[in-house]
Scaffold this active site. Structure first.
Site, PDB file in Angstrom:
ATOM      1  N   GLY A 140       0.817  -1.209   0.000  1.00 46.96           N
ATOM      2  CA  GLY A 140       0.000   0.000   0.000  1.00 46.96           C
ATOM      3  C   GLY A 140       0.850   1.258   0.000  1.00 46.96           C
ATOM      4  N   GLN A 141       0.172   2.397   0.042  1.00 43.78           N
ATOM      5  CA  GLN A 141       0.946   3.645  -0.092  1.00 43.78           C
ATOM      6  C   GLN A 141       1.760   3.976   1.158  1.00 43.78           C
ATOM      7  OE1 GLN A 141      -0.910   7.345  -0.582  1.00 43.78           O
ATOM      8  NE2 GLN A 141      -2.618   6.945   0.804  1.00 43.78           N
ATOM      9  N   GLY A 147       2.985   1.679   3.142  1.00 48.62           N
ATOM     10  CA  GLY A 147       4.053   0.690   3.047  1.00 48.62           C
ATOM     11  C   GLY A 147       5.185   1.162   2.147  1.00 48.62           C
ATOM     12  N   ASN A 176     -12.632  -5.354   9.719  1.00 48.07           N
ATOM     13  CA  ASN A 176     -11.297  -5.237  10.287  1.00 48.07           C
ATOM     14  C   ASN A 176     -11.047  -6.272  11.373  1.00 48.07           C
ATOM     15  OD1 ASN A 176      -9.614  -3.107   9.003  1.00 48.07           O
ATOM     16  ND2 ASN A 176     -11.571  -2.035   9.208  1.00 48.07           N
ATOM     17  N   GLY A 197      -3.347   0.800  10.815  1.00 43.88           N
ATOM     18  CA  GLY A 197      -4.582   0.632  10.033  1.00 43.88           C
ATOM     19  C   GLY A 197      -5.817   0.985  10.850  1.00 43.88           C
ATOM     20  N   ASN A 198      -6.702   1.745  10.255  1.00 50.86           N
ATOM     21  CA  ASN A 198      -7.892   2.234  10.970  1.00 50.86           C
ATOM     22  C   ASN A 198      -9.049   1.243  10.972  1.00 50.86           C
ATOM     23  OD1 ASN A 198      -7.085   4.769  11.924  1.00 50.86           O
ATOM     24  ND2 ASN A 198      -7.122   5.558   9.823  1.00 50.86           N
ATOM     25  N   ASP A 220      -0.966  12.545  14.571  1.00 53.42           N
ATOM     26  CA  ASP A 220      -1.769  13.635  15.138  1.00 53.42           C
ATOM     27  C   ASP A 220      -0.879  14.534  16.007  1.00 53.42           C
ATOM     28  OD1 ASP A 220      -4.242  12.366  14.126  1.00 53.42           O
ATOM     29  OD2 ASP A 220      -3.715  10.833  15.596  1.00 53.42           O
ATOM     30  N   HIS A 251      -7.774   7.868  17.766  1.00 52.74           N
ATOM     31  CA  HIS A 251      -7.284   8.426  16.501  1.00 52.74           C
ATOM     32  C   HIS A 251      -8.496   8.565  15.577  1.00 52.74           C
ATOM     33  CE1 HIS A 251      -5.251   9.223  12.807  1.00 52.74           C
ATOM     34  NE2 HIS A 251      -5.808   8.180  12.257  1.00 52.74           N
TER      35      HIS A 251
HETATM   36  P1  NAX Z   1      -3.602   1.385   1.032  1.00 54.15           P
HETATM   37  O1  NAX Z   1      -4.986   1.004   0.668  1.00 54.15           O
HETATM   38  O2  NAX Z   1      -2.736   2.109   0.068  1.00 54.15           O
HETATM   39  O3  NAX Z   1      -2.809   0.080   1.474  1.00 54.15           O
HETATM   40  C1  NAX Z   1      -3.350  -0.883   2.325  1.00 54.15           C
HETATM   41  C2  NAX Z   1      -2.712  -2.210   1.955  1.00 54.15           C
HETATM   42  O4  NAX Z   1      -3.130  -3.178   2.929  1.00 54.15           O
HETATM   43  C3  NAX Z   1      -3.132  -2.737   0.588  1.00 54.15           C
HETATM   44  O5  NAX Z   1      -1.975  -3.029  -0.167  1.00 54.15           O
HETATM   45  C4  NAX Z   1      -3.915  -4.009   0.922  1.00 54.15           C
HETATM   46  O6  NAX Z   1      -3.749  -5.008  -0.038  1.00 54.15           O
HETATM   47  C5  NAX Z   1      -3.298  -4.395   2.259  1.00 54.15           C
HETATM   48  N1  NAX Z   1      -4.116  -5.293   3.070  1.00 54.15           N
HETATM   49  C6  NAX Z   1      -5.466  -5.324   3.199  1.00 54.15           C
HETATM   50  N2  NAX Z   1      -5.831  -6.323   3.992  1.00 54.15           N
HETATM   51  C7  NAX Z   1      -4.710  -6.941   4.405  1.00 54.15           C
HETATM   52  C8  NAX Z   1      -4.444  -8.064   5.222  1.00 54.15           C
HETATM   53  N3  NAX Z   1      -5.440  -8.756   5.784  1.00 54.15           N
HETATM   54  N4  NAX Z   1      -3.163  -8.418   5.433  1.00 54.15           N
HETATM   55  C9  NAX Z   1      -2.162  -7.745   4.853  1.00 54.15           C
HETATM   56  N5  NAX Z   1      -2.354  -6.688   4.043  1.00 54.15           N
HETATM   57  C10 NAX Z   1      -3.607  -6.291   3.823  1.00 54.15           C
HETATM   58  O7  NAX Z   1      -3.736   2.191   2.410  1.00 54.15           O
HETATM   59  P2  NAX Z   1      -2.684   3.175   3.102  1.00 54.15           P
HETATM   60  O8  NAX Z   1      -2.875   4.536   2.588  1.00 54.15           O
HETATM   61  O9  NAX Z   1      -1.350   2.559   3.036  1.00 54.15           O
HETATM   62  O10 NAX Z   1      -3.243   3.177   4.602  1.00 54.15           O
HETATM   63  C11 NAX Z   1      -3.200   2.036   5.410  1.00 54.15           C
HETATM   64  C12 NAX Z   1      -4.015   2.226   6.663  1.00 54.15           C
HETATM   65  O11 NAX Z   1      -3.493   3.282   7.465  1.00 54.15           O
HETATM   66  C13 NAX Z   1      -5.478   2.608   6.411  1.00 54.15           C
HETATM   67  O12 NAX Z   1      -6.299   1.832   7.276  1.00 54.15           O
HETATM   68  C14 NAX Z   1      -5.535   4.058   6.830  1.00 54.15           C
HETATM   69  O13 NAX Z   1      -6.819   4.434   7.252  1.00 54.15           O
HETATM   70  C15 NAX Z   1      -4.550   4.071   7.960  1.00 54.15           C
HETATM   71  N6  NAX Z   1      -4.019   5.369   8.381  1.00 54.15           N
HETATM   72  C16 NAX Z   1      -3.805   5.570   9.708  1.00 54.15           C
HETATM   73  C17 NAX Z   1      -3.244   6.714  10.214  1.00 54.15           C
HETATM   74  C18 NAX Z   1      -3.001   6.901  11.670  1.00 54.15           C
HETATM   75  O14 NAX Z   1      -2.574   7.995  12.036  1.00 54.15           O
HETATM   76  N7  NAX Z   1      -3.238   5.934  12.557  1.00 54.15           N
HETATM   77  C19 NAX Z   1      -2.900   7.836   9.297  1.00 54.15           C
HETATM   78  C20 NAX Z   1      -2.730   7.410   7.880  1.00 54.15           C
HETATM   79  C21 NAX Z   1      -3.701   6.387   7.384  1.00 54.15           C
HETATM   80  O15 NAX Z   1      -4.907   7.028   7.032  1.00 54.15           O
END
Ligand code: NAX
Length: 327
Positions: free
Chosen positions: A14-15, A17, A105, A130-131, A159, A187
């Site tokens: 993902g982005q 990552g 989730n 992950g949220n 934050d 969060h």
């Molecule tokens: P992306 O959608 O770009 O990447 C997520 C990746 O997770 C994808 O490649 C997907 O294939 C993979 N994935 C899904 N299910 C999986 C599983 N069971 N096992 C392994 N991999 C799996 O999202 P991205 O922008 O990278 O954000 C990732 C997460 O961070 C999201 O849930 C987002 O909401 C959360 N965030 C949390 C933040 C925080 O401050 N706590 C801020 C940034 C971000 O919004």
């Protein structure tokens, strides 16, 4: 030479990552003397993309990178893990209710918690990005009964960093002039960035800004920054989120500076009226690889209301996942 530390990153393709892996491999997570072995977990459809990222990691020839392995199975990915960065999650899609999001989730974080319980190293440290991060961390922790609950944390460091940056800009000071910033609670949009204990050049920040700015600009700007980034960039925060994840683990392992603290979502022991067991953000000091909630802060009425509101949301999320059988 030292034994490499195993770092498992989920959602590696993902982005976030993509912004995270290169900094881990170059030594920013654990320091310039610690070799790392990366273990990437993805869903089967994204394994090929993860392989592409691994090729690029090879092409950097990082001296500290001892190897990269890619998995689509959680049990294998967390075998021997020392640092687990749980980034991959199920995003909310159109028409999805909150209960559906929590359930989807739960289907990810329950087996990942069990896999950590089964195979992690004794010193494992877990950060959930992950949220909904706090509640995902709670689910994973609940399924890892043999791992101390304190090892499961969720990220509010982004934050925290956003709050530092907004305050520094407001007062025209460098961020290095600021100490003791705190994010309390979830969060989410209910999070409470607290300036009543924050010091700017040694003086309380809340006394250096207008009440109106603190309440009507600062707090909503920090809480809604994620949405503002999406609006501007057309994609959610990635490099800044990866940076915050690096900061979170680095601080946990290497400690907070003397006279300062950080914000981490950690298991509550009942401090500040936050129900025991909830994973909530607190002011935290870290020393010797362990965190501790800062004690004894006076909480004024305004802060009390804000903290209570965010903690109430966490309790609702916990009750929702509990009734889904996810705890
Ligand atoms: P992306 O959608 O770009 O990447 C997520 C990746 O997770 C994808 O490649 C997907 O294939 C993979 N994935 C899904 N299910 C999986 C599983 N069971 N096992 C392994 N991999 C799996 O999202 P991205 O922008 O990278 O954000 C990732 C997460 O961070 C999201 O849930 C987002 O909401 C959360 N965030 C949390 C933040 C925080 O401050 N706590 C801020 C940034 C971000 O919004």
């Amino acid at each position: 030479t030292r034994t490499p530390v195993n770092v498992t990153v989920t959602g590696a393709a993902g982005q976030i990552g993509y912004a995270l892996l290169f900094r881990i491999a170059s030594g920013h997570l654990l320091g310039p003397d610690t070799p790392v072995r990366l273990r990437l977990l993805e869903i089967p459809q994204a394994v090929k993309a993860a392989e592409g990222t691994a090729m690029e990691l090879d092409d950097c020839a990082f001296p500290l990178l001892a190897g990269v392995d890619i998995f689509d199975d959680a049990t294998a990915a967390f075998d021997g893990v020392n640092v687990a960065l749980l980034v991959g999650a199920r995003p909310r899609t159109k028409g999805m209710e909150r209960g559906d999001l929590l359930e989807a989730n739960g289907g990810i974080f329950k087996p990942q918690g069990a896999a950590i319980n089964a195979g992690a190293a004794d010193d494992v440290r877990v950060l959930v990005v992950g949220n909904p991060a706090n509640t995902n961390a709670l689910i994973a922790q609940a399924h890892a009964p043999d791992v101390p609950a304190a090892r499961f944390t969720a990220m509010t460091r982004l934050d925290h960093n956003r709050a530092l940056s907004q305050l520094a800009a407001k007062l025209s000071v460098p961020v290095s002039a600021i100490r003791k910033m705190t994010i309390w609670g979830n969060h989410s949009a209910t999070q409470y960035p607290d300036l009543y204990h924050t010091e700017v050049n040694g003086k309380i920040a809340a006394e250096q800004v207008e009440d109106g700015w603190l309440r009507d600009e600062f707090i909503p700007t920090v809480a809604k920054r994620g949405a503002a980034i999406i609006e501007a960039r057309g994609a959610s925060s990635a490099a800044s989120a990866a940076n915050a994840a690096i900061d979170h683990i680095h601080t946990w392992v290497h400690g907070t500076p003397e006279g300062d603290w950080t914000s981490m979502a950690v298991v509550s022991d009942g401090s500040y009226g936050v129900p025991e067991g909830l994973i909530s953000s607190f002011p935290v000091v870290a020393k010797g690889g362990e965190w501790e909630i800062v004690q004894g802060l006076d909480i004024n009425d305004f802060s009390r209301q804000r903290i209570d509101a965010s903690v109430a949301e966490l309790a609702e999320e916990r009750d929702a996942v509990s009734s889904l059988g996810l705890l």
